[in-house]
Design a protein around this motif. Structure first.
Motif, PDB file in Angstrom:
ATOM      1  N   GLU A  78       0.903  -1.213   0.045  1.00 38.61           N
ATOM      2  CA  GLU A  78       0.026  -0.184  -0.092  1.00 38.61           C
ATOM      3  C   GLU A  78       0.868   1.328   0.071  1.00 38.61           C
ATOM      4  OE1 GLU A  78      -3.535   2.030   2.584  1.00 38.61           O
ATOM      5  OE2 GLU A  78      -2.891   0.175   3.105  1.00 38.61           O
ATOM      6  N   MET A  79       2.121   1.460   0.716  1.00 35.68           N
ATOM      7  CA  MET A  79       2.981   2.412   0.711  1.00 35.68           C
ATOM      8  C   MET A  79       3.276   2.421  -0.659  1.00 35.68           C
ATOM      9  SD  MET A  79       4.561   1.900   4.601  1.00 35.68           S
ATOM     10  CE  MET A  79       5.454   3.181   4.339  1.00 35.68           C
ATOM     11  N   ARG A 122       3.174   5.868  -2.922  1.00 37.24           N
ATOM     12  CA  ARG A 122       4.410   6.504  -3.479  1.00 37.24           C
ATOM     13  C   ARG A 122       4.261   6.816  -5.211  1.00 37.24           C
ATOM     14  NH1 ARG A 122       8.966   5.681  -5.870  1.00 37.24           N
ATOM     15  NH2 ARG A 122       8.632   3.390  -5.816  1.00 37.24           N
ATOM     16  N   LEU A 123       3.908   5.417  -5.685  1.00 35.00           N
ATOM     17  CA  LEU A 123       3.963   5.833  -7.241  1.00 35.00           C
ATOM     18  C   LEU A 123       2.609   6.743  -7.792  1.00 35.00           C
ATOM     19  CD1 LEU A 123       3.995   1.860  -8.141  1.00 35.00           C
ATOM     20  CD2 LEU A 123       5.731   3.727  -8.477  1.00 35.00           C
ATOM     21  N   GLU A 124       1.598   6.727  -7.187  1.00 35.14           N
ATOM     22  CA  GLU A 124       0.366   7.674  -7.537  1.00 35.14           C
ATOM     23  C   GLU A 124       0.870   9.059  -7.258  1.00 35.14           C
ATOM     24  OE1 GLU A 124      -2.735   6.691  -5.247  1.00 35.14           O
ATOM     25  OE2 GLU A 124      -3.396   5.045  -6.118  1.00 35.14           O
ATOM     26  N   GLU A 125       1.734   9.312  -6.179  1.00 34.78           N
ATOM     27  CA  GLU A 125       2.320  10.613  -5.845  1.00 34.78           C
ATOM     28  C   GLU A 125       3.341  11.255  -7.080  1.00 34.78           C
ATOM     29  OE1 GLU A 125       4.208  10.921  -2.020  1.00 34.78           O
ATOM     30  OE2 GLU A 125       2.126  10.930  -1.140  1.00 34.78           O
ATOM     31  N   GLU A 126       4.076  10.090  -7.504  1.00 34.14           N
ATOM     32  CA  GLU A 126       4.957  10.554  -8.493  1.00 34.14           C
ATOM     33  C   GLU A 126       4.212  10.554  -9.851  1.00 34.14           C
ATOM     34  OE1 GLU A 126       7.790   7.293  -9.290  1.00 34.14           O
ATOM     35  OE2 GLU A 126       8.916   7.788  -7.315  1.00 34.14           O
TER      36      GLU A 126
END
Length: 367
Positions: free
Chosen positions: A4-5, A9-13
């Motif tokens: 999940e973390m 992180r990928l969504e934020e990138e």
């Protein structure tokens, strides 16, 4: 939890990448708008500079006060037809000539960028370049018969009464009624035909014997038998000497009255003045060196400026012999490109008749 973390992180990138791309697109659009605005400003500045240069050219002092410009040979136009050697006929002059095409000066440029009339000194004598040649501006016809509906002008170059190359035909022009202003007391009355056509003629060797011969064709009116003329037929002609004794083009604004048929290119200027004029018809044209044709091309053609045109000077070295061959008397024989016009008397000068030689018997008796 670890997966999940990592997903977060990928969504934020991905979100940051989208923001960066949108920022670049916005910057690109602003740069394009700025470049377009700068281009518009540069174009406006160039147009203002061109207008200022044209006004400076009009205000320039006459060329006669500054002396003639330096002689700079010009290259011929790039689209000229190739010259073909012609067979020299006995008694005919050898000449190399390529008649340029016709350029219509309509539709004109906006009125703010046109000149009402170039200075008369702008078409003064100047050194002649045989490669570049000269340009003829056919402006308008005045004093035509009220019954004329359509006219056509045919032109050709002649040397000592002999035709040089092919003739050229101007486009057909309709005739309209024209009422001259009150201040033009000497303007001919009748119909008007706006020609507004220029003809560049390169590669002509200068000679005082070379002349422009023009024939006028018209439809409308009545023939000698009282029948209505439906098709274009010859009704007059004219002749203009093109070079002076110094091998310079006779540049200027010229008025040529239309002469009565038959067409006789061999007549000198003095003899031409004895030929009757066809009504009050007159042709108004301009002649200039090819390198000086830019300013006359910008000139607005206005029949109200007819008083600025003059009758051509009487050439002192015009040939006295009249060459009247039957082909010249009966027809102009236009080719696919052909046209003709005429002049009227403007002087009382008449060439004296040639002196006939006495027979040998009379000479011996007089001795």
């Amino acid at each position: 939890m670890a997966v999940e973390m990592e997903n977060q992180r990928l969504e934020e990138e991905i979100f940051n990448l989208k923001l960066l791309r949108e920022k670049k697109v916005a910057n690109w659009d602003s740069e394009m708008v700025e470049m377009h605005r700068e281009n518009l400003q540069q174009m406006a500045q160039l147009q203002a500079d061109i207008g200022m240069l044209r006004r400076d050219v009009v205000r320039m002092p006459p060329r006669a006060l500054q002396g003639p410009p330096p002689f700079v040979p010009l290259m011929p136009p790039p689209m000229l037809p190739p010259m073909h050697p012609t067979k020299k006929l006995p008694g005919r002059p050898e000449a190399a000539i390529v008649t340029g095409g016709l350029d219509s000066m309509r539709p004109p440029s906006p009125a703010a960028n046109r000149h009402i009339m170039e200075p008369l000194d702008a078409l003064g004598p100047a050194p002649y370049d045989p490669v570049a040649g000269f340009v003829i501006f056919y402006d308008f016809l005045l004093g035509l018969e009220p019954t004329f509906q359509k006219v056509r002008l045919l032109s050709g170059l002649y040397s000592n009464g002999h035709r040089m190359g092919q003739t050229t035909s101007l486009p057909d022009e309709p005739c309209e009624m024209w009422h001259s202003p009150q201040h033009l007391t000497n303007a001919p009355k009748g119909n008007i035909a706006m020609l507004a056509t220029k003809q560049p003629i390169p590669r002509v060797r200068p000679a005082s014997s070379i002349a422009l011969v023009m024939e006028l064709q018209a439809s409308g009116g009545f023939n000698p038998y009282g029948q209505v003329v439906q098709h274009l037929s010859s009704c007059g002609w004219s002749k203009l000497d093109l070079f002076d004794q110094h091998n310079q083009v006779l540049s200027g604004h010229w008025t040529l009255p239309v002469r009565a048929l038959p067409l006789r290119p061999g007549l000198s200027t003095g003899q031409l003045n004895t030929v009757p004029q066809v009504g009050k018809a007159e042709l108004f044209l301009r002649v200039t060196n090819a390198r000086d044709a830019e300013l006359p091309s910008l000139t607005e053609i206005d029949p109200r400026n007819a008083s600025l045109y003059q009758y051509p000077p009487l050439m002192s070295n015009s040939p006295a012999a009249v060459i009247e061959n039957l082909t010249h008397r009966l027809a102009f024989h236009p080719s696919t490109n052909a046209f003709h016009m005429s002049l009227s008397p403007y002087t009382d000068y008449v060439d004296p008749p040639p002196v006939e030689e006495l027979p040998n018997q009379q000479k011996n008796s007089q001795r």
